[in-house]
Design a protein around this motif. Sequence first.
Motif, PDB file in Angstrom:
ATOM      1  N   TYR A  76      40.676  42.899  56.702  1.00  9.62           N
ATOM      2  CA  TYR A  76      40.265  41.521  56.450  1.00  9.62           C
ATOM      3  C   TYR A  76      40.907  40.912  55.203  1.00  9.62           C
ATOM      4  O   TYR A  76      41.139  39.704  55.145  1.00  9.62           O
ATOM      5  N   THR A  77      41.147  41.718  54.180  1.00  9.94           N
ATOM      6  CA  THR A  77      41.675  41.158  52.929  1.00  9.94           C
ATOM      7  C   THR A  77      42.927  41.902  52.504  1.00  9.94           C
ATOM      8  O   THR A  77      42.883  43.096  52.219  1.00  9.94           O
ATOM      9  N   ALA A  78      44.052  41.195  52.468  1.00 12.29           N
ATOM     10  CA  ALA A  78      45.311  41.734  51.957  1.00 12.29           C
ATOM     11  C   ALA A  78      45.782  40.788  50.849  1.00 12.29           C
ATOM     12  O   ALA A  78      45.474  40.994  49.679  1.00 12.29           O
ATOM     13  N   ALA A  79      46.505  39.716  51.218  1.00 10.03           N
ATOM     14  CA  ALA A  79      46.887  38.739  50.199  1.00 10.03           C
ATOM     15  C   ALA A  79      45.661  38.113  49.540  1.00 10.03           C
ATOM     16  O   ALA A  79      45.702  37.743  48.357  1.00 10.03           O
ATOM     17  N   SER A  80      44.565  38.006  50.289  1.00  7.52           N
ATOM     18  CA  SER A  80      43.346  37.453  49.682  1.00  7.52           C
ATOM     19  C   SER A  80      42.780  38.405  48.625  1.00  7.52           C
ATOM     20  O   SER A  80      42.154  37.962  47.655  1.00  7.52           O
ATOM     21  N   ALA A  81      43.007  39.730  48.775  1.00  5.30           N
ATOM     22  CA  ALA A  81      42.604  40.677  47.737  1.00  5.30           C
ATOM     23  C   ALA A  81      43.509  40.548  46.512  1.00  5.30           C
ATOM     24  O   ALA A  81      43.048  40.649  45.369  1.00  5.30           O
ATOM     25  N   VAL A  82      44.795  40.312  46.743  1.00  8.46           N
ATOM     26  CA  VAL A  82      45.723  40.066  45.633  1.00  8.46           C
ATOM     27  C   VAL A  82      45.311  38.786  44.902  1.00  8.46           C
ATOM     28  O   VAL A  82      45.330  38.716  43.669  1.00  8.46           O
ATOM     29  N   ARG A  83      44.901  37.775  45.670  1.00 13.66           N
ATOM     30  CA  ARG A  83      44.462  36.519  45.056  1.00 13.66           C
ATOM     31  C   ARG A  83      43.204  36.747  44.215  1.00 13.66           C
ATOM     32  O   ARG A  83      43.044  36.143  43.135  1.00 13.66           O
ATOM     33  N   TRP A  84      42.325  37.619  44.692  1.00 12.05           N
ATOM     34  CA  TRP A  84      41.114  37.946  43.934  1.00 12.05           C
ATOM     35  C   TRP A  84      41.483  38.574  42.592  1.00 12.05           C
ATOM     36  O   TRP A  84      40.940  38.217  41.548  1.00 12.05           O
ATOM     37  N   LEU A  85      42.437  39.514  42.610  1.00 11.90           N
ATOM     38  CA  LEU A  85      42.888  40.148  41.371  1.00 11.90           C
ATOM     39  C   LEU A  85      43.546  39.119  40.456  1.00 11.90           C
ATOM     40  O   LEU A  85      43.425  39.189  39.229  1.00 11.90           O
ATOM     41  N   THR A  86      44.223  38.147  41.059  1.00 14.00           N
ATOM     42  CA  THR A  86      44.839  37.067  40.296  1.00 14.00           C
ATOM     43  C   THR A  86      43.780  36.189  39.645  1.00 14.00           C
ATOM     44  O   THR A  86      43.880  35.824  38.467  1.00 14.00           O
ATOM     45  N   ASP A  87      42.749  35.849  40.408  1.00 19.23           N
ATOM     46  CA  ASP A  87      41.678  35.000  39.877  1.00 19.23           C
ATOM     47  C   ASP A  87      40.958  35.655  38.703  1.00 19.23           C
ATOM     48  O   ASP A  87      40.430  34.967  37.814  1.00 19.23           O
ATOM     49  N   LEU A  88      40.950  36.996  38.678  1.00 22.84           N
ATOM     50  CA  LEU A  88      40.327  37.716  37.567  1.00 22.84           C
ATOM     51  C   LEU A  88      41.230  37.749  36.334  1.00 22.84           C
ATOM     52  O   LEU A  88      40.798  38.170  35.263  1.00 22.84           O
ATOM     53  N   GLY A  89      42.492  37.346  36.515  1.00 28.17           N
ATOM     54  CA  GLY A  89      43.423  37.336  35.396  1.00 28.17           C
ATOM     55  C   GLY A  89      44.160  38.640  35.183  1.00 28.17           C
ATOM     56  O   GLY A  89      44.876  38.801  34.188  1.00 28.17           O
ATOM     57  N   VAL A  90      44.019  39.588  36.117  1.00 28.21           N
ATOM     58  CA  VAL A  90      44.703  40.878  35.985  1.00 28.21           C
ATOM     59  C   VAL A  90      46.201  40.704  36.184  1.00 28.21           C
ATOM     60  O   VAL A  90      47.020  41.340  35.509  1.00 28.21           O
ATOM     61  N   ILE A  91      46.577  39.853  37.137  1.00 24.30           N
ATOM     62  CA  ILE A  91      47.973  39.511  37.397  1.00 24.30           C
ATOM     63  C   ILE A  91      48.061  38.002  37.550  1.00 24.30           C
ATOM     64  O   ILE A  91      47.033  37.320  37.659  1.00 24.30           O
ATOM     65  N   THR A  92      49.283  37.482  37.575  1.00 22.25           N
ATOM     66  CA  THR A  92      49.446  36.031  37.736  1.00 22.25           C
ATOM     67  C   THR A  92      49.767  35.651  39.171  1.00 22.25           C
ATOM     68  O   THR A  92      49.883  34.469  39.480  1.00 22.25           O
ATOM     69  N   GLY A  93      49.923  36.637  40.055  1.00 17.80           N
ATOM     70  CA  GLY A  93      50.206  36.365  41.460  1.00 17.80           C
ATOM     71  C   GLY A  93      50.842  37.576  42.109  1.00 17.80           C
ATOM     72  O   GLY A  93      51.094  38.603  41.459  1.00 17.80           O
TER      73      GLY A  93
END
Length: 479
Positions: free
Chosen positions: A288-305
């Motif tokens: 269910y979550t691939a790029a959306s999981a990456v986006r979640w990590l981005t929203d937390l500020g861990v990565i920028t994208g």
Amino acid sequence: MTGPVLAVDQGTSGTKALVICPERGVIGTGFAAVHTRRLPGGLVETGPEELYESVLVAGRRAVAEADEPIAALGLANQGETVLAWDPDTGLPLSDALVWQDRRAAGVCAELAEHAEELRQLTGLPLDPYFAAPKMAWIRRHLTRDGVVTTSDAWLVHRLTGTFVTDAATAGRTQLLDLDRTAWSPRALELYGLSGERLPEVVDAAGHIGTTTAFGPRIPLTGLVVDQQAALFAQRITAPGGAKCTYGTGAFLLAHTGEQPRRGGSGLVSCVAWRLAGRTSYCLDGQVYTAASAVRWLTDLGVITGAADLDRVGAGVPDSGGVTFVPALAGLAAPWWRGDLRGSLTGLGLDTRAGHLVRALCEGLAAQVVELAEAAARDLGTPLDVLRVDGGLTRSALLMQTQADLLQRPVEVSALPDATALGAGALARLGAEPGLTVPEALPDWKPSAVYEPRVSSDEAAERLAVFRAEVGVLLDRRPA
């Protein structure tokens, strides 16, 4: 037909459009973002007019860039996203409930005693991921007016005035008789939808209608659900091959021929496409979550994208003992526990951003391994190679992790927009009846091949750790 085709891929986070010339390849591109609302309680919805507007904007941009007459149109859609709408005016009567939406879990719970009957009839497990539970929920809670359909039927009606859906998309509803590729009266009865007016089920290639939405009149001759479009573009048109698309979610499909395979490994048996009245089938597994999981990590500020995955992940040699089960919208195939939430374990004061990135890549890759192994069990033969496409295939870290855990080569498609290219190939088939499938398909070659770099024992150990954490989640009571 000598002219280019317009191929439109209406996806979860945006719409991509390509103008494809048979001789020169892609000569025009367009993109328009789509914004989804993610609300408490597993609700995921979007405005239907934004979906339609994104199709117009992306398509018109591609046509303007190509600056050539368009001979045909192909449209790919999200599959399980549904809405209610007025067939007289074409106006929406509800928001669009996105495929990730979980609000229809109660509808599924009420039908639990009929789960196996529905699976045998439609090939699909009982889960709110599919369209029928959402359709029933809309009828119970939002409106009894108009029609309630998957998003493709509404988009096609807005574009052409016709009321149709293709067999592969219809197969994502849990209302289609899988063997007959026709609406099932029994499934409709179970969902309380017996009186509904449903779109005509049509082939993926053929004349469907005409539109002037992108300029001069263009025939719509290709219609298909997104993952099957990518399978088609990857030239997996016979049993023995599989592809995985890494988009908002990750989706693995394996071709099974002209007979549906109802295995016991938790995968979905569904229509790949119907051409000239002949149906091809596939096995389908979902993350269910691939790029959306990456986006979640981005929203937390861990990565920028997503472009940061390789750079940040390269800062550490491994996941540092961190295990991430990225079930941020629940676990799909082969477990079908959409009620679960993800887990992140093994954290310490020494945990760095790179460890989280590597743990995410391992979690995504491990889920795809589960799907590949389930497909191999149902097919009775292992997959020799995995062809992959989608935005996240740009991450060498994720693709190498995938090859390591799968212990098979991973071939990254040189076609970055396989879904749109598949829709375009079907449009060509529909516009040129004498054309063969191989003639219509784009040339396929990998842009990169990732070979396993770790031993089978190490891969098994890493998978065992992931599976143990999944086991902890599965032991929890349903929400």
